[in-house]
Design a protein around this motif. Structure first.
Motif, PDB file in Angstrom:
ATOM      1  N   ASP A   1     -10.981   8.874  -2.307  1.00 49.09           N
ATOM      2  CA  ASP A   1     -11.984   7.840  -2.016  1.00 49.09           C
ATOM      3  C   ASP A   1     -11.754   6.591  -2.862  1.00 49.09           C
ATOM      4  N   LEU A   2     -11.438   6.791  -4.135  1.00 46.13           N
ATOM      5  CA  LEU A   2     -11.196   5.651  -5.028  1.00 46.13           C
ATOM      6  C   LEU A   2      -9.976   4.851  -4.584  1.00 46.13           C
TER       7      LEU A   2
ATOM      8  N   ARG B   1     -12.245  -0.169 -12.103  1.00 54.14           N
ATOM      9  CA  ARG B   1     -13.593  -0.702 -11.908  1.00 54.14           C
ATOM     10  C   ARG B   1     -14.333   0.034 -10.797  1.00 54.14           C
ATOM     11  N   ALA B   2     -13.618   0.445  -9.753  1.00 53.73           N
ATOM     12  CA  ALA B   2     -14.247   1.241  -8.687  1.00 53.73           C
ATOM     13  C   ALA B   2     -14.707   2.582  -9.246  1.00 53.73           C
ATOM     14  N   PHE B   3     -13.893   3.189 -10.100  1.00 51.70           N
ATOM     15  CA  PHE B   3     -14.264   4.457 -10.733  1.00 51.70           C
ATOM     16  C   PHE B   3     -15.509   4.290 -11.602  1.00 51.70           C
ATOM     17  N   LEU B   4     -15.510   3.267 -12.451  1.00 49.52           N
ATOM     18  CA  LEU B   4     -16.662   3.055 -13.331  1.00 49.52           C
ATOM     19  C   LEU B   4     -17.930   2.758 -12.536  1.00 49.52           C
ATOM     20  N   THR B   5     -17.804   2.006 -11.452  1.00 51.92           N
ATOM     21  CA  THR B   5     -18.954   1.733 -10.590  1.00 51.92           C
ATOM     22  C   THR B   5     -19.461   3.029  -9.963  1.00 51.92           C
ATOM     23  N   HIS B   6     -18.537   3.863  -9.514  1.00 53.59           N
ATOM     24  CA  HIS B   6     -18.916   5.155  -8.927  1.00 53.59           C
ATOM     25  C   HIS B   6     -19.662   6.008  -9.956  1.00 53.59           C
ATOM     26  N   GLN B   7     -19.188   6.024 -11.177  1.00 52.12           N
ATOM     27  CA  GLN B   7     -19.816   6.831 -12.213  1.00 52.12           C
ATOM     28  C   GLN B   7     -21.229   6.335 -12.515  1.00 52.12           C
ATOM     29  N   ARG B   8     -21.438   5.041 -12.478  1.00 48.62           N
ATOM     30  CA  ARG B   8     -22.782   4.502 -12.738  1.00 48.62           C
ATOM     31  C   ARG B   8     -23.735   4.865 -11.606  1.00 48.62           C
ATOM     32  N   ARG B   9     -23.235   4.921 -10.387  1.00 49.43           N
ATOM     33  CA  ARG B   9     -24.071   5.202  -9.211  1.00 49.43           C
ATOM     34  C   ARG B   9     -24.339   6.684  -9.017  1.00 49.43           C
TER      35      ARG B   9
ATOM     36  N   ALA C   1       0.825  -1.207   0.000  1.00 49.18           N
ATOM     37  CA  ALA C   1       0.000   0.000   0.000  1.00 49.18           C
ATOM     38  C   ALA C   1       0.863   1.262   0.000  1.00 49.18           C
ATOM     39  N   GLU C   2       1.912   1.274   0.794  1.00 50.43           N
ATOM     40  CA  GLU C   2       2.793   2.444   0.836  1.00 50.43           C
ATOM     41  C   GLU C   2       3.513   2.636  -0.493  1.00 50.43           C
ATOM     42  N   GLY C   3       3.888   1.544  -1.119  1.00 51.18           N
ATOM     43  CA  GLY C   3       4.609   1.631  -2.386  1.00 51.18           C
ATOM     44  C   GLY C   3       3.734   1.996  -3.571  1.00 51.18           C
ATOM     45  N   ARG C   4       2.452   1.638  -3.547  1.00 48.52           N
ATOM     46  CA  ARG C   4       1.567   1.833  -4.697  1.00 48.52           C
ATOM     47  C   ARG C   4       0.594   2.988  -4.547  1.00 48.52           C
ATOM     48  N   SER C   5       0.382   3.495  -3.346  1.00 46.12           N
ATOM     49  CA  SER C   5      -0.678   4.484  -3.148  1.00 46.12           C
ATOM     50  C   SER C   5      -0.455   5.762  -3.957  1.00 46.12           C
ATOM     51  N   GLY C   6       0.777   6.213  -4.094  1.00 42.40           N
ATOM     52  CA  GLY C   6       1.044   7.419  -4.882  1.00 42.40           C
ATOM     53  C   GLY C   6       0.675   7.235  -6.347  1.00 42.40           C
ATOM     54  N   HIS C   7       1.052   6.104  -6.892  1.00 43.52           N
ATOM     55  CA  HIS C   7       0.733   5.805  -8.289  1.00 43.52           C
ATOM     56  C   HIS C   7      -0.777   5.655  -8.474  1.00 43.52           C
ATOM     57  N   LEU C   8      -1.417   4.960  -7.556  1.00 43.94           N
ATOM     58  CA  LEU C   8      -2.875   4.804  -7.625  1.00 43.94           C
ATOM     59  C   LEU C   8      -3.564   6.168  -7.533  1.00 43.94           C
ATOM     60  N   TYR C   9      -3.059   7.027  -6.666  1.00 39.36           N
ATOM     61  CA  TYR C   9      -3.651   8.356  -6.496  1.00 39.36           C
ATOM     62  C   TYR C   9      -3.534   9.181  -7.774  1.00 39.36           C
ATOM     63  N   ARG C  10      -2.369   9.155  -8.419  1.00 37.67           N
ATOM     64  CA  ARG C  10      -2.196   9.911  -9.663  1.00 37.67           C
ATOM     65  C   ARG C  10      -3.157   9.412 -10.736  1.00 37.67           C
ATOM     66  N   SER C  11      -3.288   8.107 -10.853  1.00 30.87           N
ATOM     67  CA  SER C  11      -4.226   7.546 -11.831  1.00 30.87           C
ATOM     68  C   SER C  11      -5.661   7.925 -11.476  1.00 30.87           C
ATOM     69  N   ALA C  12      -5.986   7.860 -10.199  1.00 31.71           N
ATOM     70  CA  ALA C  12      -7.337   8.209  -9.754  1.00 31.71           C
ATOM     71  C   ALA C  12      -7.638   9.678 -10.029  1.00 31.71           C
ATOM     72  N   CYS C  13      -6.664  10.555  -9.854  1.00 33.00           N
ATOM     73  CA  CYS C  13      -6.867  11.980 -10.152  1.00 33.00           C
ATOM     74  C   CYS C  13      -7.192  12.182 -11.628  1.00 33.00           C
ATOM     75  N   LEU C  14      -6.509  11.454 -12.494  1.00 29.37           N
ATOM     76  CA  LEU C  14      -6.807  11.557 -13.919  1.00 29.37           C
ATOM     77  C   LEU C  14      -8.204  11.024 -14.217  1.00 29.37           C
ATOM     78  N   LEU C  15      -8.533   9.888 -13.643  1.00 26.31           N
ATOM     79  CA  LEU C  15      -9.866   9.327 -13.862  1.00 26.31           C
ATOM     80  C   LEU C  15     -10.950  10.267 -13.359  1.00 26.31           C
ATOM     81  N   ALA C  16     -10.699  10.909 -12.222  1.00 26.66           N
ATOM     82  CA  ALA C  16     -11.683  11.792 -11.594  1.00 26.66           C
ATOM     83  C   ALA C  16     -11.583  13.221 -12.106  1.00 26.66           C
TER      84      ALA C  16
END
Length: 173
Positions: free
Chosen positions: A37-38, A69-77, A13-28
C-alpha cells in the motif's frame, strides 16, 4: 508529449518499485500488505508530479522521502488498537531481494523494528538501510539534524536492548 511522460514514469516505477518495496517492508516491520500500500501510494504521488520531475534533482531520493512521509502519515492515522500480524507469509522472505541471508536473523530484526516507534523505525531505515546522511534524513522526516542524531542513537539503544544477546548468536559473534 504525454506518451513520453507516461513511458518515462513507467520506466521509473519499474526500476524503483523493488527498492521502494524493500524499504517499505522494513518501515512496516514485515507487514507486506502495508508495504504494498505504501509503495502504491508513493508511486501514485510521484505520478501526479511527474510532469514537474525535471525540477527534482534526484527523483529516486524524492520517492524515498515520499515513502517515509506516507508511512509516518499512516502511523499517525492508524487506530491505537490495530496491530500487524505476528506471522509472516512465506513469500515475504523470498521477496526481500537480499538473496542470501539468514531468515531467522531477518525475522528477528523485523520483529525488533516493529517494536520501535514509527519515527525511530523511519530514522533507522533511512540512515542505515538507505545509507542517507543525517541532513538527508532530517529533510525526509521534516525535522532537525540534531533530532535525527538523538533519535538514531536512542533507537539503536532500544534495538540493542530488545535483541540482547540474540543478535550475536545469529551473527556468529
Amino acid at each position: 508529449m504525454r506518451q513520453g511522460r507516461r513511458d518515462g514514469f513507467r520506466e521509473f516505477a519499474e526500476g524503483r518499485s523493488g527498492h521502494l518495496y524493500r524499504s517499505a517492508c522494513l518501515l512496516a516491520s514485515g507487514d507486506t500488505h502495508l508495504a504494498e500500500d505504501l509503495v502504491q501510494e508513493t508511486l501514485g504521488r510521484m505520478y501526479l508530479l511527474w510532469g514537474r520531475v525535471s525540477r527534482i534533482d534526484n527523483p529516486a531520493a524524492y520517492a524515498q522521502t515520499v515513502l517515509v512521509r506516507a508511512f509516518l502519515t499512516h502511523q499517525r492515522r492508524r487506530s491505537a488498537g490495530e496491530r500487524p500480524v505476528g506471522e509472516f507469509p512465506e513469500s515475504a522472505a523470498a521477496g526481500s531481494g537480499s538473496g542470501s541471508g539468514d531468515p531467522a536473523l531477518r525475522l528477528t530484526l523485523l520483529e525488533a523494528l516493529g517494536r520501535l516507534a514509527p519515527k525511530d523505525r523511519a530514522v533507522l531505515v533511512l540512515r542505515y538501510w538507505e545509507d542517507r546522511s543525517i541532513e538527508e534524513t532530517a529533510e525526509a522526516m521534516n525535522t532537525s539534524s540534531a533530532a535525527v542524531r538523538t533519535r538514531a542513537s536512542r533507537a539503536l539503544g532500544r534495538l540493542r536492548e530488545q535483541l540482547g544477546g540474540s543478535i550475536s548468536e545469529f551473527a556468529g559473534i
